[in-house]
Design a protein around this motif. Structure first.
Motif, PDB file in Angstrom:
ATOM      1  N   GLN A  73     -55.439  23.324  24.851  1.00 22.58           N
ATOM      2  CA  GLN A  73     -54.734  22.135  25.358  1.00 22.58           C
ATOM      3  C   GLN A  73     -55.429  21.574  26.593  1.00 22.58           C
ATOM      4  O   GLN A  73     -55.519  20.358  26.763  1.00 22.58           O
ATOM      5  CB  GLN A  73     -53.281  22.490  25.694  1.00 22.58           C
ATOM      6  CG  GLN A  73     -52.402  21.279  26.024  1.00 22.58           C
ATOM      7  CD  GLN A  73     -52.210  20.363  24.821  1.00 22.58           C
ATOM      8  OE1 GLN A  73     -51.968  20.836  23.713  1.00 22.58           O
ATOM      9  NE2 GLN A  73     -52.338  19.060  25.032  1.00 22.58           N
ATOM     10  N   LYS A  76     -58.478  19.696  25.374  1.00 22.95           N
ATOM     11  CA  LYS A  76     -58.047  18.484  24.668  1.00 22.95           C
ATOM     12  C   LYS A  76     -57.566  17.412  25.649  1.00 22.95           C
ATOM     13  O   LYS A  76     -57.977  16.252  25.565  1.00 22.95           O
ATOM     14  CB  LYS A  76     -56.941  18.826  23.671  1.00 22.95           C
ATOM     15  CG  LYS A  76     -56.515  17.642  22.801  1.00 22.95           C
ATOM     16  CD  LYS A  76     -55.594  18.086  21.667  1.00 22.95           C
ATOM     17  CE  LYS A  76     -54.233  18.495  22.200  1.00 22.95           C
ATOM     18  NZ  LYS A  76     -53.267  18.750  21.097  1.00 22.95           N
ATOM     19  N   LEU A  93     -59.772  16.616  17.997  1.00 25.64           N
ATOM     20  CA  LEU A  93     -61.134  16.694  18.538  1.00 25.64           C
ATOM     21  C   LEU A  93     -62.198  16.518  17.449  1.00 25.64           C
ATOM     22  O   LEU A  93     -63.354  16.883  17.637  1.00 25.64           O
ATOM     23  CB  LEU A  93     -61.350  18.021  19.258  1.00 25.64           C
ATOM     24  CG  LEU A  93     -60.465  18.274  20.484  1.00 25.64           C
ATOM     25  CD1 LEU A  93     -60.908  19.535  21.213  1.00 25.64           C
ATOM     26  CD2 LEU A  93     -60.471  17.087  21.437  1.00 25.64           C
TER      27      LEU A  93
END
Length: 285
Positions: A73, A76, A93
């Protein structure tokens, strides 16, 4: 626990940094001068011994398994904040090329690939690269998005720095194990495309980190093998930020996480983590 995300680099090349700002680990004799590798051979042996336990979620690397969703996370969110556009919510992604430096048995590498990234995992341990490759065979859907290479960071950076194709460099829980953090970060930055990102998670050097990661985890709870961590090798956010600034990188955010060895769960912490931004340049850093 601290995490650092560096995105984008100022104008200039890492090669322009004065020699006295480079690593202290330089050997001179009457003919040559050469930089020492950032490898800590004793640590490589230590982690290689655990090769058969790497994917045991209740084993000695349980903290890495439970931390992995937070790490994914973190990367990202950092890439989204850096301007990448999500085309597929299931694979946010997709199309992003990432290098996972010090990938070990591939826990984070596979996690990044599962959200769509094209990931190259590199590690100096042949045993752990073998573990990573074997585990990858268990999921044929990931095989096209993951490439493992047994190499040193220095050799990889030398080959890739001139024509790097990577959108991000990730190094998670590695910095506290290397012999020379400054040299290690310098080589990581060399892999980055101008205007792209580097994500680092490592352990902050605080009294709390000594109590929780060494005294409690290694000696009381015994959930981490004794000798895995050395408190004097932990590094503070300020120190990481200062090193990266020498390589024209700007810190963008600092966050903190902590691990409870009793519950084996992670939570937010005031012990800071770093996110750095590398500003656009036509010259690779």
């Amino acid at each position: 626990m601290m995490t650092i995300n560096v995105v984008k680099c100022f104008n200039g090349s890492w090669k322009s940094i004065p020699r006295n700002k480079l690593s202290r680990n330089i050997i001179y004799n009457n003919r040559t001068a050469r930089s020492i590798s950032s490898i800590d051979s004793k640590k490589i042996e230590h982690f290689s011994i655990m090769k058969n336990l790497w994917w045991n979620k209740n084993g000695p690397v349980t903290a890495l398994h439970s931390f992995n969703p937070f790490r994914i996370q973190f990367v990202k969110d950092g890439l989204i904040n850096a301007g990448i556009k999500i085309q597929n919510s299931n694979l946010p992604l997709k199309g992003i090329k990432i290098v996972d430096v010090g990938c070990g048995g591939g826990i984070m590498t596979e996690g990044l690939a599962r959200v769509g990234a094209q990931v190259t995992g590199i590690d100096v341990s042949a045993e752990l690269i073998s573990v990573a490759k074997e585990h990858l065979k268990l999921d044929s859907n990931l095989s096209e998005r993951v490439n493992y290479i047994h190499t040193t960071l220095e050799d990889f950076a030398h080959k890739e720095s001139e024509n790097s194709i990577y959108d991000a460099v990730v190094s998670s829980e590695v910095l506290e194990h290397v012999s020379d953090p400054q040299l290690f970060l310098k080589e990581c930055v060399k892999i980055m495309k101008p205007g792209k990102s580097i994500f680092i998670t490592t352990i902050n050097r605080t009294l709390t980190s000594w109590l929780s990661t060494i005294l409690s985890s290694e000696y009381i709870m015994r959930c981490v093998p004794c000798g895995t961590l050395k408190w004097n090798k932990f590094i503070t956010p300020h120190e990481v930020q200062h090193i990266l600034k020498n390589y024209d990188c700007e810190t963008r955010s600092i966050n903190g996480m902590k691990f409870n060895p009793v519950t084996r769960q992670w939570s937010r912490s005031s012990s800071k983590t770093l996110v750095v931004k590398r500003f656009g340049s036509t010259t690779p850093c």
